[in-house]
Design a protein around this motif. Sequence first.
Motif, PDB file in Angstrom:
ATOM      1  N   ILE A   1       2.572   4.698  35.921  1.00 11.36           N
ATOM      2  CA  ILE A   1       4.000   4.762  35.626  1.00 11.36           C
ATOM      3  C   ILE A   1       4.681   3.460  36.049  1.00 11.36           C
ATOM      4  CG2 ILE A   1       4.557   5.981  37.789  1.00 11.36           C
ATOM      5  CD1 ILE A   1       6.419   6.378  34.451  1.00 11.36           C
ATOM      6  N   ALA A   2       4.306   2.939  37.220  1.00 10.57           N
ATOM      7  CA  ALA A   2       4.942   1.701  37.701  1.00 10.57           C
ATOM      8  C   ALA A   2       4.574   0.504  36.841  1.00 10.57           C
ATOM      9  CB  ALA A   2       4.564   1.444  39.159  1.00 10.57           C
ATOM     10  N   SER A   3       3.305   0.387  36.459  1.00 16.57           N
ATOM     11  CA  SER A   3       2.921  -0.763  35.634  1.00 16.57           C
ATOM     12  C   SER A   3       3.570  -0.674  34.255  1.00 16.57           C
ATOM     13  CB  SER A   3       1.404  -0.905  35.541  1.00 16.57           C
ATOM     14  OG  SER A   3       0.817   0.226  34.951  1.00 16.57           O
ATOM     15  N   ASP A   4       3.688   0.522  33.712  1.00 17.40           N
ATOM     16  CA  ASP A   4       4.378   0.701  32.432  1.00 17.40           C
ATOM     17  C   ASP A   4       5.855   0.318  32.562  1.00 17.40           C
ATOM     18  OD1 ASP A   4       4.669   1.711  29.644  1.00 17.40           O
ATOM     19  OD2 ASP A   4       5.891   3.241  30.638  1.00 17.40           O
ATOM     20  N   LEU A   5       6.509   0.782  33.612  1.00 17.60           N
ATOM     21  CA  LEU A   5       7.922   0.440  33.818  1.00 17.60           C
ATOM     22  C   LEU A   5       8.115  -1.059  33.997  1.00 17.60           C
ATOM     23  CD1 LEU A   5       9.096   3.321  36.170  1.00 17.60           C
ATOM     24  CD2 LEU A   5      10.010   2.813  33.895  1.00 17.60           C
ATOM     25  N   LEU A   6       7.185  -1.698  34.679  1.00 15.19           N
ATOM     26  CA  LEU A   6       7.305  -3.138  34.896  1.00 15.19           C
ATOM     27  C   LEU A   6       7.166  -3.904  33.585  1.00 15.19           C
ATOM     28  CD1 LEU A   6       7.931  -5.057  37.161  1.00 15.19           C
ATOM     29  CD2 LEU A   6       5.533  -5.005  37.823  1.00 15.19           C
ATOM     30  N   GLN A   7       6.240  -3.504  32.741  1.00 15.15           N
ATOM     31  CA  GLN A   7       6.124  -4.132  31.421  1.00 15.15           C
ATOM     32  C   GLN A   7       7.387  -3.902  30.596  1.00 15.15           C
ATOM     33  OE1 GLN A   7       2.509  -3.100  29.375  1.00 15.15           O
ATOM     34  NE2 GLN A   7       1.241  -4.121  30.896  1.00 15.15           N
TER      35      GLN A   7
ATOM     36  N   PRO B   1       0.197   5.082  41.995  1.00 20.18           N
ATOM     37  CA  PRO B   1       0.730   4.919  40.642  1.00 20.18           C
ATOM     38  C   PRO B   1       2.216   4.576  40.581  1.00 20.18           C
ATOM     39  CG  PRO B   1       0.280   7.227  41.092  1.00 20.18           C
ATOM     40  CD  PRO B   1      -0.261   6.446  42.253  1.00 20.18           C
ATOM     41  N   GLU B   2       2.917   4.680  41.708  1.00 19.38           N
ATOM     42  CA  GLU B   2       4.346   4.362  41.705  1.00 19.38           C
ATOM     43  C   GLU B   2       4.640   2.950  42.192  1.00 19.38           C
ATOM     44  OE1 GLU B   2       6.482   7.637  43.495  1.00 19.38           O
ATOM     45  OE2 GLU B   2       6.321   8.709  41.598  1.00 19.38           O
ATOM     46  N   GLY B   3       3.597   2.117  42.301  1.00 21.19           N
ATOM     47  CA  GLY B   3       3.791   0.735  42.717  1.00 21.19           C
ATOM     48  C   GLY B   3       3.028  -0.222  41.824  1.00 21.19           C
ATOM     49  N   ALA B   4       3.619  -1.385  41.555  1.00 24.26           N
ATOM     50  CA  ALA B   4       2.976  -2.425  40.754  1.00 24.26           C
ATOM     51  C   ALA B   4       3.641  -3.760  41.060  1.00 24.26           C
ATOM     52  CB  ALA B   4       3.084  -2.116  39.260  1.00 24.26           C
ATOM     53  N   VAL B   5       2.937  -4.821  40.698  1.00 25.63           N
ATOM     54  CA  VAL B   5       3.471  -6.162  40.857  1.00 25.63           C
ATOM     55  C   VAL B   5       3.194  -6.934  39.576  1.00 25.63           C
ATOM     56  CG1 VAL B   5       1.366  -7.084  41.931  1.00 25.63           C
ATOM     57  CG2 VAL B   5       3.567  -8.205  42.370  1.00 25.63           C
ATOM     58  N   ALA B   6       4.072  -7.854  39.245  1.00 29.58           N
ATOM     59  CA  ALA B   6       3.893  -8.677  38.049  1.00 29.58           C
ATOM     60  C   ALA B   6       4.108 -10.140  38.389  1.00 29.58           C
ATOM     61  CB  ALA B   6       4.875  -8.265  36.952  1.00 29.58           C
TER      62      ALA B   6
ATOM     63  N   ALA C   1       8.994 -19.294  37.346  1.00 34.72           N
ATOM     64  CA  ALA C   1       7.862 -18.393  37.557  1.00 34.72           C
ATOM     65  C   ALA C   1       8.334 -17.329  38.546  1.00 34.72           C
ATOM     66  CB  ALA C   1       6.673 -19.151  38.117  1.00 34.72           C
ATOM     67  N   TYR C   2       8.077 -16.090  38.218  1.00 37.31           N
ATOM     68  CA  TYR C   2       8.522 -14.971  39.041  1.00 37.31           C
ATOM     69  C   TYR C   2       7.335 -14.148  39.521  1.00 37.31           C
ATOM     70  CZ  TYR C   2      13.141 -15.544  36.806  1.00 37.31           C
ATOM     71  OH  TYR C   2      14.336 -16.017  36.345  1.00 37.31           O
ATOM     72  N   VAL C   3       7.508 -13.546  40.669  1.00 33.19           N
ATOM     73  CA  VAL C   3       6.653 -12.473  41.144  1.00 33.19           C
ATOM     74  C   VAL C   3       7.599 -11.313  41.446  1.00 33.19           C
ATOM     75  CG1 VAL C   3       5.085 -11.668  42.956  1.00 33.19           C
ATOM     76  CG2 VAL C   3       4.918 -14.018  42.107  1.00 33.19           C
ATOM     77  N   VAL C   4       7.325 -10.162  40.830  1.00 33.35           N
ATOM     78  CA  VAL C   4       8.218  -9.013  40.949  1.00 33.35           C
ATOM     79  C   VAL C   4       7.425  -7.784  41.367  1.00 33.35           C
ATOM     80  CG1 VAL C   4       9.859  -7.518  39.748  1.00 33.35           C
ATOM     81  CG2 VAL C   4       9.761  -9.960  39.193  1.00 33.35           C
ATOM     82  N   PHE C   5       7.861  -7.180  42.456  1.00 34.93           N
ATOM     83  CA  PHE C   5       7.291  -5.916  42.919  1.00 34.93           C
ATOM     84  C   PHE C   5       8.183  -4.780  42.450  1.00 34.93           C
ATOM     85  CE2 PHE C   5       5.574  -9.023  45.798  1.00 34.93           C
ATOM     86  CZ  PHE C   5       4.287  -8.568  46.068  1.00 34.93           C
ATOM     87  N   LEU C   6       7.581  -3.682  42.038  1.00 42.19           N
ATOM     88  CA  LEU C   6       8.329  -2.524  41.559  1.00 42.19           C
ATOM     89  C   LEU C   6       7.802  -1.264  42.226  1.00 42.19           C
ATOM     90  CD1 LEU C   6       9.384  -1.630  37.993  1.00 42.19           C
ATOM     91  CD2 LEU C   6       7.996   0.003  39.246  1.00 42.19           C
ATOM     92  N   ARG C   7       8.747  -0.396  42.608  1.00 41.99           N
ATOM     93  CA  ARG C   7       8.429   0.957  43.059  1.00 41.99           C
ATOM     94  C   ARG C   7       9.158   1.911  42.131  1.00 41.99           C
ATOM     95  NH1 ARG C   7       4.493   2.199  45.881  1.00 41.99           N
ATOM     96  NH2 ARG C   7       5.521   4.088  46.512  1.00 41.99           N
TER      97      ARG C   7
END
Length: 139
Positions: free
Chosen positions: A3-9, A79-84, A102-108
């Motif tokens: 879910i997190a990787s999908d939301l980040l995309q 599954p509720e965490g991802a980074v891009a 260039a960005y690095v973004v963490f998502l919860r």
Amino acid sequence: MTIASDLLQRHFQTLVADNAQWQTLIADDLVWELPFAPALGHPARLSGRAEVVRHVTWFVGAVEHLRFFDLEVHAFADPEGAVAEVKAEALITATGRIYRQAYVVFLRAAGGKIAFLREYFDPTRAAKALDTPIRGLDS
């Protein structure tokens, strides 16, 4: 895909291209941390939908032809965490300068929504494109 990787995309796909759709992805109590933004005179932390949408509206209005590319999303075991990692390029309307970042973004995620973002970027690149001094540096 989590879910997190999908939301980040989807975050990068819609933030500028379809901001109304992006707003459906965010939680009402979203917290967005921008640790290097104070160097540009912006807040280090945005809390709640209204504050986040106000800041995003300013950003979207300050750039033209913003595009994100070379997106790499890395899911966590949770599954509720991802980074891009992602690159971006745009034209700053006020200065006519090209902004490359260039960005690095963490998502919860929580409840299927973006609940937390932490965004790292190079403030010197932003300051140059915005033609603004970096705050906190000794002259």
